[in-house]
Scaffold this motif. Sequence first.
Motif, short mmCIF file in Angstrom:
data_model
loop_
_atom_site.label_atom_id
_atom_site.label_comp_id
_atom_site.label_asym_id
_atom_site.label_seq_id
_atom_site.Cartn_x
_atom_site.Cartn_y
_atom_site.Cartn_z
N GLY A 205 45.67 -52.13 37.88
CA GLY A 205 46.28 -52.94 36.82
C GLY A 205 46.71 -52.10 35.63
O GLY A 205 47.79 -52.31 35.06
N CYS A 206 45.88 -51.13 35.24
CA CYS A 206 46.25 -50.24 34.12
C CYS A 206 47.47 -49.40 34.46
O CYS A 206 48.34 -49.18 33.61
CB CYS A 206 45.08 -49.32 33.77
SG CYS A 206 43.78 -50.13 32.84
N GLY A 207 47.56 -48.94 35.71
CA GLY A 207 48.73 -48.17 36.13
C GLY A 207 50.01 -48.98 36.07
O GLY A 207 51.03 -48.52 35.57
N VAL A 208 49.95 -50.21 36.57
CA VAL A 208 51.13 -51.08 36.55
C VAL A 208 51.50 -51.44 35.12
O VAL A 208 52.67 -51.40 34.73
CB VAL A 208 50.90 -52.33 37.41
CG1 VAL A 208 52.01 -53.35 37.22
CG2 VAL A 208 50.77 -51.96 38.88
N LEU A 209 50.51 -51.78 34.31
CA LEU A 209 50.77 -52.15 32.91
C LEU A 209 51.34 -50.97 32.12
O LEU A 209 52.30 -51.13 31.35
CB LEU A 209 49.49 -52.66 32.25
CG LEU A 209 49.63 -53.13 30.81
CD1 LEU A 209 50.55 -54.34 30.74
CD2 LEU A 209 48.27 -53.46 30.23
N ALA A 210 50.79 -49.79 32.33
CA ALA A 210 51.31 -48.60 31.65
C ALA A 210 52.76 -48.34 32.04
O ALA A 210 53.59 -47.99 31.19
CB ALA A 210 50.45 -47.38 31.99
N LEU A 211 53.07 -48.56 33.29
CA LEU A 211 54.43 -48.34 33.75
C LEU A 211 55.40 -49.38 33.18
O LEU A 211 56.53 -49.04 32.81
CB LEU A 211 54.48 -48.34 35.27
CG LEU A 211 55.64 -47.63 35.93
CD1 LEU A 211 55.84 -46.23 35.37
CD2 LEU A 211 55.42 -47.56 37.41
N LEU A 212 54.96 -50.61 33.10
CA LEU A 212 55.81 -51.64 32.50
C LEU A 212 56.11 -51.34 31.03
O LEU A 212 57.25 -51.46 30.57
CB LEU A 212 55.14 -53.01 32.62
CG LEU A 212 55.15 -53.63 34.02
CD1 LEU A 212 54.23 -54.85 34.06
CD2 LEU A 212 56.56 -54.02 34.42
N ILE A 213 55.09 -50.92 30.30
CA ILE A 213 55.28 -50.56 28.89
C ILE A 213 56.18 -49.34 28.77
O ILE A 213 57.06 -49.29 27.89
CB ILE A 213 53.92 -50.34 28.21
CG1 ILE A 213 53.17 -51.66 28.12
CG2 ILE A 213 54.10 -49.72 26.83
CD1 ILE A 213 51.72 -51.53 27.69
N ALA A 214 56.00 -48.35 29.64
CA ALA A 214 56.83 -47.15 29.59
C ALA A 214 58.29 -47.47 29.89
O ALA A 214 59.18 -46.93 29.23
CB ALA A 214 56.30 -46.11 30.58
N VAL A 215 58.55 -48.35 30.85
CA VAL A 215 59.94 -48.74 31.16
C VAL A 215 60.55 -49.46 29.96
O VAL A 215 61.70 -49.19 29.59
CB VAL A 215 60.00 -49.60 32.43
CG1 VAL A 215 61.35 -50.28 32.58
CG2 VAL A 215 59.70 -48.77 33.66
N TRP A 216 59.80 -50.36 29.36
CA TRP A 216 60.31 -51.08 28.19
C TRP A 216 60.64 -50.10 27.06
O TRP A 216 61.71 -50.17 26.45
CB TRP A 216 59.28 -52.11 27.72
CG TRP A 216 59.67 -52.78 26.46
CD1 TRP A 216 60.59 -53.77 26.30
CD2 TRP A 216 59.19 -52.48 25.15
NE1 TRP A 216 60.70 -54.12 24.98
CE2 TRP A 216 59.84 -53.34 24.25
CE3 TRP A 216 58.25 -51.58 24.66
CZ2 TRP A 216 59.59 -53.30 22.89
CZ3 TRP A 216 58.01 -51.54 23.30
CH2 TRP A 216 58.68 -52.41 22.44
N GLN A 217 59.74 -49.17 26.79
CA GLN A 217 59.97 -48.20 25.72
C GLN A 217 61.15 -47.30 26.06
O GLN A 217 61.97 -47.00 25.18
CB GLN A 217 58.71 -47.35 25.53
CG GLN A 217 58.85 -46.34 24.43
CD GLN A 217 57.63 -45.45 24.32
OE1 GLN A 217 56.87 -45.29 25.28
NE2 GLN A 217 57.44 -44.86 23.17
N TYR A 218 61.27 -46.86 27.30
CA TYR A 218 62.38 -46.01 27.73
C TYR A 218 63.72 -46.71 27.51
O TYR A 218 64.65 -46.14 26.94
CB TYR A 218 62.19 -45.64 29.20
CG TYR A 218 63.34 -44.89 29.81
CD1 TYR A 218 63.43 -43.52 29.66
CD2 TYR A 218 64.34 -45.55 30.51
CE1 TYR A 218 64.49 -42.82 30.21
CE2 TYR A 218 65.40 -44.86 31.05
CZ TYR A 218 65.47 -43.49 30.90
OH TYR A 218 66.53 -42.81 31.44
N LEU A 219 63.81 -47.96 27.97
CA LEU A 219 65.07 -48.69 27.81
C LEU A 219 65.41 -48.93 26.35
O LEU A 219 66.58 -48.86 25.95
CB LEU A 219 65.01 -50.01 28.59
CG LEU A 219 64.94 -49.88 30.11
CD1 LEU A 219 64.73 -51.24 30.74
CD2 LEU A 219 66.18 -49.20 30.64
N TRP A 220 64.40 -49.19 25.54
CA TRP A 220 64.63 -49.42 24.11
C TRP A 220 65.18 -48.16 23.45
O TRP A 220 66.17 -48.23 22.71
CB TRP A 220 63.32 -49.84 23.44
CG TRP A 220 63.50 -50.17 22.00
CD1 TRP A 220 63.89 -51.37 21.48
CD2 TRP A 220 63.33 -49.29 20.88
NE1 TRP A 220 63.96 -51.28 20.11
CE2 TRP A 220 63.62 -50.01 19.72
CE3 TRP A 220 62.96 -47.95 20.77
CZ2 TRP A 220 63.56 -49.43 18.45
CZ3 TRP A 220 62.89 -47.39 19.51
CH2 TRP A 220 63.19 -48.13 18.37
#
Length: 147
Positions: free
Chosen positions: A84-99
């Motif tokens: 769950g931490c891996g998936v959540l970290a990746l979701l946050i990283a994708v959001w930050q990258y796109l922003w």
Amino acid sequence: MANPGSSPSAGRFEVRVTSDSHFSWIRTRLSIERTMMSWIRTATALIGFGFAIVQFFERLEQMPGVRPAAYPGAARDLGLALIGCGVLALLIAVWQYLWIIRYLWGGSFAPIAGPTREGVQAPVIVIAVLLIGIGLFAFFAVLLRLV
């Protein structure tokens, strides 16, 4: 006094349209790509370790002569937490990258970003989305005891 080859930004600083500012923009863009790849590596490790912990302890319980665990669900819960931490970290990283990519291609940076945004593909986003899917599959496979 403003330079004729510059365009004012949102009030924080002035963006000059020069070759050195363009190459600085490129270095920043590549730095963002490297950061995203680091997040992908971290998420892959978290998802992989979580799944491996669950599999290891389930196989260990099935071995003859092994004493039963004091907390039989602990390994499964730890594995789920890591996945769950891996998936959540990746979701946050994708959001930050796109922003940050939207920020770099817009506003006063547009003149130094390059001729056009079309044709610019980010393979890290494709890999990140695939890894999110794999992580979610692993999470639900462990949760529902499919493996």
